[in-house]
Design an enzyme around this catalytic site. Structure first.
Site, mmCIF file in Angstrom:
data_model
loop_
_atom_site.group_PDB
_atom_site.id
_atom_site.type_symbol
_atom_site.label_atom_id
_atom_site.label_comp_id
_atom_site.label_asym_id
_atom_site.label_seq_id
_atom_site.Cartn_x
_atom_site.Cartn_y
_atom_site.Cartn_z
ATOM 1 N N GLU A 33 -56.261 14.044 19.275
ATOM 2 C CA GLU A 33 -57.174 12.960 19.650
ATOM 3 C C GLU A 33 -58.180 12.694 18.544
ATOM 4 O O GLU A 33 -58.758 13.615 17.985
ATOM 5 C CB GLU A 33 -57.910 13.367 20.925
ATOM 6 C CG GLU A 33 -58.126 12.222 21.886
ATOM 7 C CD GLU A 33 -56.830 11.746 22.516
ATOM 8 O OE1 GLU A 33 -56.355 10.665 22.114
ATOM 9 O OE2 GLU A 33 -56.301 12.439 23.392
ATOM 10 N N HIS A 34 -58.364 11.399 18.231
ATOM 11 C CA HIS A 34 -59.283 10.955 17.171
ATOM 12 C C HIS A 34 -58.854 11.501 15.802
ATOM 13 O O HIS A 34 -59.679 11.687 14.912
ATOM 14 C CB HIS A 34 -60.732 11.345 17.497
ATOM 15 C CG HIS A 34 -61.286 10.580 18.664
ATOM 16 N ND1 HIS A 34 -61.797 9.305 18.549
ATOM 17 C CD2 HIS A 34 -61.372 10.900 19.978
ATOM 18 C CE1 HIS A 34 -62.195 8.884 19.742
ATOM 19 N NE2 HIS A 34 -61.938 9.831 20.628
ATOM 20 N N THR A 35 -57.583 11.781 15.655
ATOM 21 C CA THR A 35 -57.028 12.137 14.346
ATOM 22 C C THR A 35 -56.337 10.944 13.698
ATOM 23 O O THR A 35 -56.091 10.954 12.495
ATOM 24 C CB THR A 35 -55.996 13.279 14.491
ATOM 25 O OG1 THR A 35 -55.041 12.911 15.490
ATOM 26 C CG2 THR A 35 -56.660 14.580 14.895
ATOM 27 N N ASP A 36 -56.015 9.913 14.499
ATOM 28 C CA ASP A 36 -55.160 8.846 13.969
ATOM 29 C C ASP A 36 -55.852 7.994 12.921
ATOM 30 O O ASP A 36 -55.193 7.450 12.039
ATOM 31 C CB ASP A 36 -54.564 7.980 15.088
ATOM 32 C CG ASP A 36 -55.597 7.287 15.961
ATOM 33 O OD1 ASP A 36 -56.775 7.707 15.957
ATOM 34 O OD2 ASP A 36 -55.225 6.336 16.664
ATOM 35 N N SER A 128 -54.252 3.069 27.470
ATOM 36 C CA SER A 128 -53.879 2.044 26.493
ATOM 37 C C SER A 128 -53.323 0.765 27.085
ATOM 38 O O SER A 128 -52.283 0.273 26.668
ATOM 39 C CB SER A 128 -52.900 2.600 25.460
ATOM 40 O OG SER A 128 -53.568 3.449 24.596
ATOM 41 N N SER A 129 -54.046 0.200 28.029
ATOM 42 C CA SER A 129 -53.632 -1.105 28.544
ATOM 43 C C SER A 129 -53.756 -2.180 27.475
ATOM 44 O O SER A 129 -52.925 -3.088 27.399
ATOM 45 C CB SER A 129 -54.448 -1.475 29.780
ATOM 46 O OG SER A 129 -55.835 -1.428 29.512
ATOM 47 N N GLU A 162 -56.534 -5.755 16.887
ATOM 48 C CA GLU A 162 -57.609 -5.123 17.662
ATOM 49 C C GLU A 162 -58.798 -4.792 16.758
ATOM 50 O O GLU A 162 -59.948 -4.920 17.153
ATOM 51 C CB GLU A 162 -57.116 -3.874 18.382
ATOM 52 C CG GLU A 162 -58.158 -3.312 19.327
ATOM 53 C CD GLU A 162 -57.607 -2.549 20.512
ATOM 54 O OE1 GLU A 162 -58.411 -1.862 21.168
ATOM 55 O OE2 GLU A 162 -56.401 -2.615 20.783
ATOM 56 N N ASP A 174 -51.991 4.226 19.562
ATOM 57 C CA ASP A 174 -51.682 3.596 20.848
ATOM 58 C C ASP A 174 -50.577 2.556 20.700
ATOM 59 O O ASP A 174 -49.618 2.520 21.481
ATOM 60 C CB ASP A 174 -52.935 2.941 21.426
ATOM 61 C CG ASP A 174 -54.005 3.960 21.774
ATOM 62 O OD1 ASP A 174 -53.724 5.173 21.698
ATOM 63 O OD2 ASP A 174 -55.130 3.544 22.112
ATOM 64 N N TYR A 224 -67.472 4.610 19.920
ATOM 65 C CA TYR A 224 -66.188 4.834 19.249
ATOM 66 C C TYR A 224 -66.316 4.549 17.753
ATOM 67 O O TYR A 224 -65.912 5.347 16.912
ATOM 68 C CB TYR A 224 -65.111 3.949 19.885
ATOM 69 C CG TYR A 224 -63.719 4.202 19.359
ATOM 70 C CD1 TYR A 224 -62.861 5.080 20.015
ATOM 71 C CD2 TYR A 224 -63.252 3.567 18.214
ATOM 72 C CE1 TYR A 224 -61.576 5.321 19.540
ATOM 73 C CE2 TYR A 224 -61.977 3.806 17.730
ATOM 74 C CZ TYR A 224 -61.142 4.673 18.402
ATOM 75 O OH TYR A 224 -59.869 4.904 17.923
#
EC number: 2.7.1.6
Length: 388
Positions: A33-36, A128-129, A162, A174, A224
Site C-alpha cells: 500500500e502506497h508503494t505504487d 477503486s470504484s 485521474e 488501481d 493523500y
C-alpha cells in the site's frame, strides 16, 4: 446485471442500433500500500464486483451519461467540445477525463455516445470504484472507436486522467488491476517498470473477506497528496547521498544506513513505510507462491501496523476492525486496504471461522464505533472486457 443495464439503456435512450455492454472490476490490494507511486511493488487482484456499462455511438457530438446508482441526477448531457473538469458534472468527470486523455494521445472520437453505468462497488469503500469507471470508459472507447491501445495503455490513460483531470495524484495500481486482472490470480507488479507476473491465489481452506467500515473517504483531498509530497521530499534528500531513482530502489538495510539524510522527521516516517512495505510485498508474494499462507498473513499484519504508525493513513474505525479481526481464531491476517482514511479492511480467514469472524467483528464494531460494518466474501475475477 447486464440485462438490467441493457433494459435501463433502452428505457432512457431507445432501442435499436449497436448497443454494447462492458464490465470493469474493482480491486482489493492484498499487500503493498502506497508503494505504487514510490517505485515499489504492489499485489492487487481484480474482484467480481465492479462497474457495468452499456454504450452506443451517436451521429452528433453529444455525450449523454446516466448512472443507475444516482438515478435522481437523471441524464447528464455534455459534448465532445466540453471535455473540461466541472464540479457540477459530478461523477461524469471520471469518464470525461478518460475521453480527454485519449484525445491528448491523438485518439479523436468522431462522434458522441450514450452511456448507462451501474456499479456494485460500495461508494467510498476504497475498492477503486473510480479506477473501475475509468478503465470501463477506456475499454468502451477502444472497442467502439477501434482505437489501437493495449489494456496496459488503458490503465496508464486512466491514471493520467485521474492525476491531471480529476486532481488526485494516485499511482498506477488501481487502474492496472482493473485492466489486467486474471481470475484466481493476484498481480505482482513492479510499478517502476510495469513489469508484472500473475501469482495464483491458492487459499485451499480460507477465504478473502473484505470489511467495509462505512467511513467514506475521498482520495481527491489534501491528505493523500500530502503523503506523496512527503515521500518526494524524502527521496530528494536521499538522492544527495545514494544513487536511487525511487524509494522502491532501497532495501531495509540501505534505508537504515541513509535515513538520517532525510531532513524532516515526518518525511523519514513516510519513506520508512514505503521502503519496508515494498520489501514486505516482495517477501509476501514469495510466501504465497510457496503456499505459506500463514507467513503471508503475518506480512499483512505488519503492513497494517506500518500504515497506522508510520504512514498514518488509518483511522480509529479501521484500527478497531483490524484489532477485532486479530482477536478471532482462524484469522490468518488482516489490514487496511486502499488509499486509507476510512474504507475497508482485507482479511484472510479460514473457512470454518468465517461466520464467527463476521459475527464477532460486526458486534464489536457496533459496540465500539456505533456503526454497522458490511462484509463481502469475495472471489478473484478477470480484468475489464466487453460482455457478450
Amino acid at each position: 446485471m447486464k440485462e438490467k443495464v441493457l433494459s435501463v439503456f433502452k428505457e432512457k435512450y431507445g432501442d435499436g442500433g449497436d448497443i454494447r455492454l462492458y464490465f470493469a472490476p474493482g480491486r482489493v490490494n492484498l499487500i503493498g500500500e502506497h508503494t505504487d507511486y514510490n517505485g515499489g511493488h504492489v499485489f492487487p487482484c481484480a474482484l467480481t464486483i465492479g462497474t457495468y456499462g452499456a454504450a452506443r455511438k451517436r451521429e452528433d457530438r453529444k455525450i449523454r451519461f446516466y448512472s443507475m446508482n444516482f438515478r435522481d441526477l437523471g441524464v447528464i448531457e455534455t459534448s465532445l467540445d466540453e471535455l473540461t473538469p466541472d464540479k457540477k458534472a459530478g461523477w461524469t468527470n471520471y469518464p470525461k477525463g478518460v475521453m480527454w486523455a485519449f484525445r491528448g494521445r491523438g485518439y479523436e472520437m468522431d462522434c458522441g455516445l450514450d452511456v448507462v453505468i451501474y456499479g456494485d462497488i460500495p461508494n467510498g469503500s476504497g475498492l477503486s470504484s473510480s479506477a473501475s469507471l475509468e478503465v470501463l470508459t477506456g475499454t468502451m472507447l477502444k472497442d467502439l472507436y477501434g482505437f489501437p491501445v493495449s489494456m496496459v495503455e488503458i490503465a496508464q490513460i486512466g491514471q493520467y486522467s485521474e492525476n491531471n483531470f480529476n486532481g488526485c495524484n494516485c499511482g498506477i495500481m488501481d487502474q492496472f488491476a482493473s485492466a489486467m486482472g486474471k481470475k484466481d490470480h493476484a498481480i505482482f507488479l513492479d510499478t517502476n517498470t510495469l513489469q508484472y507476473e500473475y501469482a495464483p491465489v491458492k487459499l485451499e481452506d480460507a477465504k478473502i473477506v473484505i470489511t467495509n467500515s462505512k467511513v467514506k473517504h475521498s482520495l481527491v483531498d489534501s491528505a493523500y497528496n500530502d503523503r506523496r509530497n512527503e515521500c518526494e521530499r524524502a527521496l530528494a534528500d536521499l538522492k544527495k547521498v545514494t544513487d536511487i531513482s525511487a524509494l522502491g530502489d532501497l532495501t531495509e538495510e540501505a534505508f537504515e544506513a541513509h535515513k538520517d539524510a532525510i531532513q524532516e522527521e515526518v518525511c523519514r516516517k513516510r519513506a520508512k513505510h514505503a521502503v519496508y512495505e515494498n520489501q514486505r510485498t516482495i517477501h509476501a508474494e514469495a510466501a504465497l507462491k510457496e503456499g505459506n499462507v500463514e507467513q503471508f498473513g503475518k506480512y499483512m499484519n505488519q503492513s497494517h501496523i506500518s500504515l497506522r504508525d508510520d504512514y498514518e493513513v488509518s483511522c480509529e474505525e479501521i484500527d478497531v476492525l483490524v484489532d477485532l479481526a486479530w482477536s478471532v481464531p482462524g484469522v490468518i491476517g488482516s489490514r487496511i486496504t486502499g488509499g486509507g482514511f476510512g474504507g475497508c479492511t482485507v482479511s484472510i480467514v479460514k473457512n470454518d471461522a468465517v461466520d464467527t469472524f463476521i459475527d464477532t467483528v460486526k458486534k464489536g464494531y457496533k459496540d465500539k464505533c456505533h456503526k454497522t460494518a458490511e462484509f463481502y466474501v469475495v472471489e478473484v475475477g478477470d480484468g475489464a472486457h466487453r460482455l457478450a
